[in-house]
Design an enzyme around this catalytic site. Structure first.
Site, PDB file in Angstrom:
ATOM      1  CE  LYS A 168      -3.687  -2.519   2.284  1.00 64.12           C
ATOM      2  NZ  LYS A 168      -4.395  -2.871   3.503  1.00 64.12           N
ATOM      3  CD  GLN A 188      -3.047  -4.324   6.629  1.00 64.76           C
ATOM      4  OE1 GLN A 188      -2.972  -3.368   5.849  1.00 64.76           O
ATOM      5  NE2 GLN A 188      -3.679  -5.434   6.317  1.00 64.76           N
ATOM      6  CG  ASP A 220      -9.361  -0.043   5.052  1.00 66.58           C
ATOM      7  OD1 ASP A 220      -9.194  -0.276   3.840  1.00 66.58           O
ATOM      8  OD2 ASP A 220      -8.738  -0.635   5.957  1.00 66.58           O
TER       9      ASP A 220
END
Ligand code: NDP
Length: 281
Positions: A50, A94, A117
């Site tokens: 990412k 994460q 997200d």
């Protein structure tokens, strides 16, 4: 094999190039902050990818690591700091977090405007209402892939295997919303006669976390099969679809790896750009 391969690597590259072009025209540099807690090897690989994508499209990549022993208060203080940092447009925490940490509370701590997200209850609520907001990356990536390959969606029957808040549920909402217009069935582990359900699908999405669950005899001839599953079996990545048998029957199919995974990462870049634009005007 007869099915057309839907190449997530290629389409993700196109999406990243679009984001990079848009970023180059901005008078500021969007910032994506990544938070990695603990030392789960897979999470390290994901975050590294990412960050690489973020740098490729021209974002500032701001990275924070905390030890697995970090307290919830320490994690939340870090999130608070990033919420208040004007250079940070997106915050990527994460998941999963190491045991002992409350991931729901941590995600809820993220400013919804920076929740790239798309997993904050506020953003999921906007999705339920069919309103604009940051949407979860994997469902967004699936839809983008379908659109890229001109797979007809409106009026078609979509069956999604899996009802998680991360993939199955939001994807069901997106595919059935006005303007996208699929007729959606969301199946799960208590669904009776899964194969009978999945054989009705023009678009069949497997997001169960069960390697090889969907075989050729689950697939309607000519259907589009999207394999979201990422399972590690004997050190190899396997999808939820038994590729060889499904590809004999499907009209189009995504591989694992190289299908939905890269699209998920690409949509994180799209969301970060969108968050930056909304916040900075
Ligand atoms: P979850 O474990 O949260 O959810 C799995 C869902 O599948 C549940 O709803 C479960 O039903 C259902 N399910 C499990 N087994 C069966 C079965 N035999 N028949 C029917 N339904 C079943 O998983 P996630 O949604 O988080 O992830 C799913 C998969 O997608 C995983 O392999 C994950 O690694 C992968 N993934 C891939 C991403 C990508 O970018 N490609 C991103 C995110 C996830 P029930 O609710 O009844 O338990």
């Amino acid at each position: 094999m007869t099915a057309r391969i839907l190449d997530g690597n290629e389409v993700a590259g196109i999406v990243r190039a679009e984001v990079a072009e848009a970023v180059s025209a901005l008078p500021y540099t969007p910032g994506l902050a990544t938070i990695l807690v603990g030392d789960d090897p897979a999470s390290h690989v994901y975050v590294r990818g990412k960050r690489r994508d973020a740098e490729e499209v021209g974002f500032a990549s701001i990275h924070h690591e905390l030890p697995a022993t970090a307290a919830q208060s320490e994690l939340e203080a870090l999130i608070d700091g990033l919420n208040g940092d004007p250079d940070v447009d997106g915050i990527l925490l994460q998941l999963p977090l190491p045991g002992g940490l409350d991931s729901e509370a941590a995600v809820e701590r993220i400013d919804p405007a920076k929740d790239v997200d798309g997993l904050h209850p506020f953003n999921l609520g906007l999705l339920v209402l069919g309103r604009k907001g940051l949407r979860p990356c994997t469902p967004g990536g699936v839809v983008r892939l379908l659109e890229h390959y001109d797979v007809p969606i409106a009026g078609k029957r979509a069956v999604i295997v899996g009802r998680s808040f991360l993939v199955g549920r939001p994807l069901g909402l997106i595919l059935s919303e006005r303007g996208v217009d699929a007729t959606v069935t969301v199946a799960h582990s208590r669904s009776a006669d899964l194969a009978e359900l999945t054989r009705q699908a023009d678009i069949l999405v497997a997001a169960a976390g069960s390697p090889g669950l969907i075989r050729g005899d689950h697939v309607k001839p000519g259907a589009t099969v999207i394999d979201v599953g990422i399972n590690r079996v004997d050190g190899k990545l396997k999808g939820d679809v038994d590729f060889d048998s499904a590809a004999e029957v499907a009209g189009a199919i995504t591989p694992v790896p190289g299908g939905v995974g890269p699209m998920t990462r690409a949509m994180l870049m799209v969301n970060t750009l969108e968050a930056a634009r909304s916040r900075r005007g």
